[in-house]
Design a protein around this motif. Structure first.
Motif, PDB file in Angstrom:
ATOM      1  N   LEU A 163      51.210  42.078  40.887  1.00  0.00           N
ATOM      2  CA  LEU A 163      51.641  40.775  40.378  1.00  0.00           C
ATOM      3  C   LEU A 163      52.480  40.058  41.436  1.00  0.00           C
ATOM      4  O   LEU A 163      52.349  38.857  41.637  1.00  0.00           O
ATOM      5  N   GLU A 164      53.324  40.820  42.099  1.00  0.00           N
ATOM      6  CA  GLU A 164      54.131  40.230  43.175  1.00  0.00           C
ATOM      7  C   GLU A 164      53.246  39.709  44.303  1.00  0.00           C
ATOM      8  O   GLU A 164      53.568  38.724  44.954  1.00  0.00           O
ATOM      9  N   ALA A 165      52.141  40.399  44.536  1.00  0.00           N
ATOM     10  CA  ALA A 165      51.217  39.960  45.588  1.00  0.00           C
ATOM     11  C   ALA A 165      50.355  38.802  45.089  1.00  0.00           C
ATOM     12  O   ALA A 165      49.423  38.400  45.754  1.00  0.00           O
ATOM     13  N   ASP A 166      50.676  38.317  43.884  1.00  0.00           N
ATOM     14  CA  ASP A 166      50.017  37.139  43.348  1.00  0.00           C
ATOM     15  C   ASP A 166      48.572  37.399  42.946  1.00  0.00           C
ATOM     16  O   ASP A 166      47.705  36.549  43.093  1.00  0.00           O
ATOM     17  N   VAL A 167      48.337  38.583  42.428  1.00  0.00           N
ATOM     18  CA  VAL A 167      47.007  38.889  41.922  1.00  0.00           C
ATOM     19  C   VAL A 167      46.937  38.392  40.478  1.00  0.00           C
ATOM     20  O   VAL A 167      47.901  38.497  39.731  1.00  0.00           O
ATOM     21  N   ASN A 168      45.813  37.853  40.128  1.00  0.00           N
ATOM     22  CA  ASN A 168      45.555  37.341  38.792  1.00  0.00           C
ATOM     23  C   ASN A 168      45.891  38.385  37.714  1.00  0.00           C
ATOM     24  O   ASN A 168      45.534  39.549  37.835  1.00  0.00           O
ATOM     25  N   PHE A 169      46.568  37.931  36.654  1.00  0.00           N
ATOM     26  CA  PHE A 169      47.062  38.846  35.627  1.00  0.00           C
ATOM     27  C   PHE A 169      45.967  39.696  35.005  1.00  0.00           C
ATOM     28  O   PHE A 169      46.116  40.903  34.826  1.00  0.00           O
ATOM     29  N   LYS A 170      44.859  39.070  34.685  1.00  0.00           N
ATOM     30  CA  LYS A 170      43.789  39.802  34.014  1.00  0.00           C
ATOM     31  C   LYS A 170      43.179  40.843  34.964  1.00  0.00           C
ATOM     32  O   LYS A 170      42.821  41.938  34.556  1.00  0.00           O
ATOM     33  N   VAL A 171      43.099  40.458  36.211  1.00  0.00           N
ATOM     34  CA  VAL A 171      42.576  41.379  37.218  1.00  0.00           C
ATOM     35  C   VAL A 171      43.477  42.611  37.301  1.00  0.00           C
ATOM     36  O   VAL A 171      43.006  43.749  37.340  1.00  0.00           O
ATOM     37  N   VAL A 172      44.765  42.370  37.282  1.00  0.00           N
ATOM     38  CA  VAL A 172      45.725  43.476  37.357  1.00  0.00           C
ATOM     39  C   VAL A 172      45.532  44.412  36.172  1.00  0.00           C
ATOM     40  O   VAL A 172      45.497  45.636  36.320  1.00  0.00           O
ATOM     41  N   LYS A 173      45.374  43.829  35.003  1.00  0.00           N
ATOM     42  CA  LYS A 173      45.266  44.625  33.780  1.00  0.00           C
ATOM     43  C   LYS A 173      44.040  45.541  33.840  1.00  0.00           C
ATOM     44  O   LYS A 173      44.132  46.743  33.586  1.00  0.00           O
ATOM     45  N   ASP A 174      42.912  44.966  34.188  1.00  0.00           N
ATOM     46  CA  ASP A 174      41.681  45.755  34.277  1.00  0.00           C
ATOM     47  C   ASP A 174      41.804  46.848  35.334  1.00  0.00           C
ATOM     48  O   ASP A 174      41.380  47.984  35.137  1.00  0.00           O
ATOM     49  N   PHE A 175      42.405  46.448  36.431  1.00  0.00           N
ATOM     50  CA  PHE A 175      42.542  47.364  37.556  1.00  0.00           C
ATOM     51  C   PHE A 175      43.361  48.592  37.173  1.00  0.00           C
ATOM     52  O   PHE A 175      42.968  49.734  37.406  1.00  0.00           O
ATOM     53  N   VAL A 176      44.515  48.312  36.559  1.00  0.00           N
ATOM     54  CA  VAL A 176      45.420  49.403  36.193  1.00  0.00           C
ATOM     55  C   VAL A 176      44.740  50.355  35.215  1.00  0.00           C
ATOM     56  O   VAL A 176      44.855  51.585  35.323  1.00  0.00           O
ATOM     57  N   ALA A 177      43.984  49.782  34.289  1.00  0.00           N
ATOM     58  CA  ALA A 177      43.286  50.629  33.314  1.00  0.00           C
ATOM     59  C   ALA A 177      42.297  51.563  34.015  1.00  0.00           C
ATOM     60  O   ALA A 177      42.181  52.738  33.679  1.00  0.00           O
ATOM     61  N   LYS A 178      41.614  51.031  34.992  1.00  0.00           N
ATOM     62  CA  LYS A 178      40.624  51.818  35.721  1.00  0.00           C
ATOM     63  C   LYS A 178      41.276  52.970  36.484  1.00  0.00           C
ATOM     64  O   LYS A 178      40.811  54.107  36.442  1.00  0.00           O
ATOM     65  N   VAL A 179      42.362  52.642  37.168  1.00  0.00           N
ATOM     66  CA  VAL A 179      43.048  53.664  37.957  1.00  0.00           C
ATOM     67  C   VAL A 179      43.580  54.756  37.035  1.00  0.00           C
ATOM     68  O   VAL A 179      43.503  55.944  37.330  1.00  0.00           O
ATOM     69  N   LYS A 180      44.077  54.340  35.888  1.00  0.00           N
ATOM     70  CA  LYS A 180      44.662  55.296  34.947  1.00  0.00           C
ATOM     71  C   LYS A 180      43.629  56.337  34.516  1.00  0.00           C
ATOM     72  O   LYS A 180      43.891  57.536  34.546  1.00  0.00           O
ATOM     73  N   THR A 181      42.472  55.879  34.136  1.00  0.00           N
ATOM     74  CA  THR A 181      41.428  56.798  33.709  1.00  0.00           C
ATOM     75  C   THR A 181      41.142  57.833  34.787  1.00  0.00           C
ATOM     76  O   THR A 181      40.930  59.006  34.494  1.00  0.00           O
TER      77      THR A 181
END
Ligand code: GDP
Ligand code: MG
Length: 439
Positions: free
Chosen positions: A36-54
């Protein structure tokens, strides 16, 4: 950078064989914040984090690895995938010329990038033609002509009294008639997206049927870049994106979101105002940039196969306490040899080139052989206590190892420098304060 934040999270963990959900959640909080600090789109961050978590939960932490490294590795791979995975190449028409239309907002860098792209193509033995289709901005035509002169690349113009559609069309014809195999059309931009601009671009597109429509976006504009890319893509069906001004202190958030939101591949990365500042875009390199750790990741990958974690820990403890001896040095050298040529390894360490004296430190493998001979000519006591090495002893070592006294002195000096450097580096791999005794 994100990498060091992750290391901090895991610095607190002890003796974990597998990554638990709790560990992963804590790490992902950092990932989310950093993105988010790097100014990545919020929705992109959300999807990304979910993927990494799995992927991360339950992941085995190998002996030669810290949990921080495991998560960084997963994050890196996912970031790379998010940006398209592999390099996306410029189209090439079967029936030359290949037509490239540059579009984007005013000031994004279309004209400059047209010149840079022409130069890149020229270097690959192509014969590009640039077409000046921006008739609105004062001096836009002149700007392109100046670039053309610098590069010795022809520029097609019809002044500013003819419509951009006609200019583009005539420009393509001119390329065909004169054997140019690439045509780069530099179009006009506006400060904001408006209908008349889009209509004009659509008309050009319909008329010349370009092989590439490259959107030029200023990476400094962060979230805005994503909105711009979305609108342009909706109207024009872009074939690719060029990110400019990556020489600024942007963290690359735009790069992540643009691809994720529009699905359009990023084809080039532009830096600086000089004409050689254009490179193909490599998703893995941008991922490293976002992680803020140079080529640390390739080093981690190598370390994974080479270094014994227990030994590495013991070495680190010694470095931290300044107990590192010539004996350790030899042992370390053996370990490092497994990683490959030393100068390459040093290049990969972030900040290594900033350390004083590092540049002059000759680290080719031949030199290593010499160094090995010097250390082996020392007595056990000398190896353990470098401070014992007075002039007499140095002379003896020089004779014994077949080196000059100057060479022996230089090496001992380098060893001292290295000790200092190691002290600075220790902790970087996530073992701050020696709290992490992962097994
Ligand atoms: P256009 O309006 O889209 O054609 O943009 P220009 O090509 O005229 O560029 C606008 C300004 O941005 C100029 O001052 C360029 O020198 C500068 N510029 C373009 N690309 C880059 C880049 O990659 N890095 C930096 N630092 N400046 C750039
Ligand atoms: Mg321009």
């Amino acid at each position: 950078g994100l990498a060091s934040r992750l290391q901090n999270v895991f610095g607190k963990l002890r003796g974990k064989g597998k990554l638990s959900e709790e560990d992963v959640n804590e790490a992902l909080r950092e990932v989310r914040l950093a993105l988010l600090e790097a100014d990545v789109n919020f929705k992109v961050v959300k999807d990304f984090v979910a993927k990494v978590k799995t992927q991360a939960i339950g992941q085995e932490v190998m002996k030669s690895f810290t949990p921080g490294m495991v998560v960084i590795d997963i994050v890196n791979k996912e970031l790379t995938a998010l940006m398209g995975g592999t390099q996306s190449k410029l189209a090439r028409s079967n029936r030359p010329p290949t037509i490239i239309m540059m579009v984007g907002l005013q000031g994004a860098g279309k004209t400059t990038t047209s010149g840079k792209l022409a130069k890149l193509l020229q270097k690959q033995n192509h014969r590009p033609l640039m077409v000046a289709a921006d008739i609105y901005r004062p001096a836009a035509i002149k700007q392109l002509q100046v670039l053309g002169e610098q590069l010795n690349v022809p520029v097609f113009t019809m002044g500013d009294k003819v419509s951009p559609v006609e200019i583009a069309k005539a420009g393509v014809q001119h390329a065909k008639d004169n054997g140019s195999d690439y045509v780069i059309i530099d179009t006009a931009g506006r400060l904001h997206i408006d209908e008349s601009l889009m209509d004009e671009l659509k008309n050009i597109r319909a008329d010349i049927e370009p092989d590439e429509i490259l959107l030029v976006v200023d990476s400094m504009t962060g979230q805005d870049a994503v909105n711009v890319a979305e609108s342009f893509h909706k109207q024009l069906e872009l074939t690719g994106v060029v990110l400019t001004k990556l020489d600024g202190d942007t963290r690359g958030g735009a790069a992540l979101s643009v691809k994720a939101v529009t699905g359009c591949p990023i084809k080039f990365a532009a830096t600086g105002e000089k004409l050689d500042g254009l490179e193909p875009f490599f998703p893995d390199r941008m991922a490293s940039r976002i992680l803020g750790m140079g080529d640390m990741l390739s080093l981690i990958e190598k370390a994974q196969s080479g270094i014994d974690a227990d030994k590495a820990k013991e070495m680190e403890r010694k470095m931290r306490n300044n107990e590192f001896t010539f004996e350790d040095f030899l042992e370390q050298m053996e370990q490092v040899k497994k990683l490959g040529p030393l100068d390459q390894i040093l290049e990969m360490l972030p900040g290594a080139n900033k350390i004083k004296g590092m540049k002059d430190m000759k680290v080719d493998d031949k030199q290593m052989g010499k160094v090995e001979a010097i250390v082996k000519s020392m007595t056990t006591e000398e190896k353990r206590k470098p401070e014992l090495l007075n002039a007499n002893r140095r002379k003896r070592i020089a004779l014994g190892s077949g080196n000059s006294i100057q060479e022996v002195n230089r090496f001992i000096k380098q060893f001292e420098d290295m000790r200092k450097m190691m002290k600075q580096f220790s902790g970087m791999m996530g073992n701050k304060g020696g709290k992490n005794n992962l097994k």
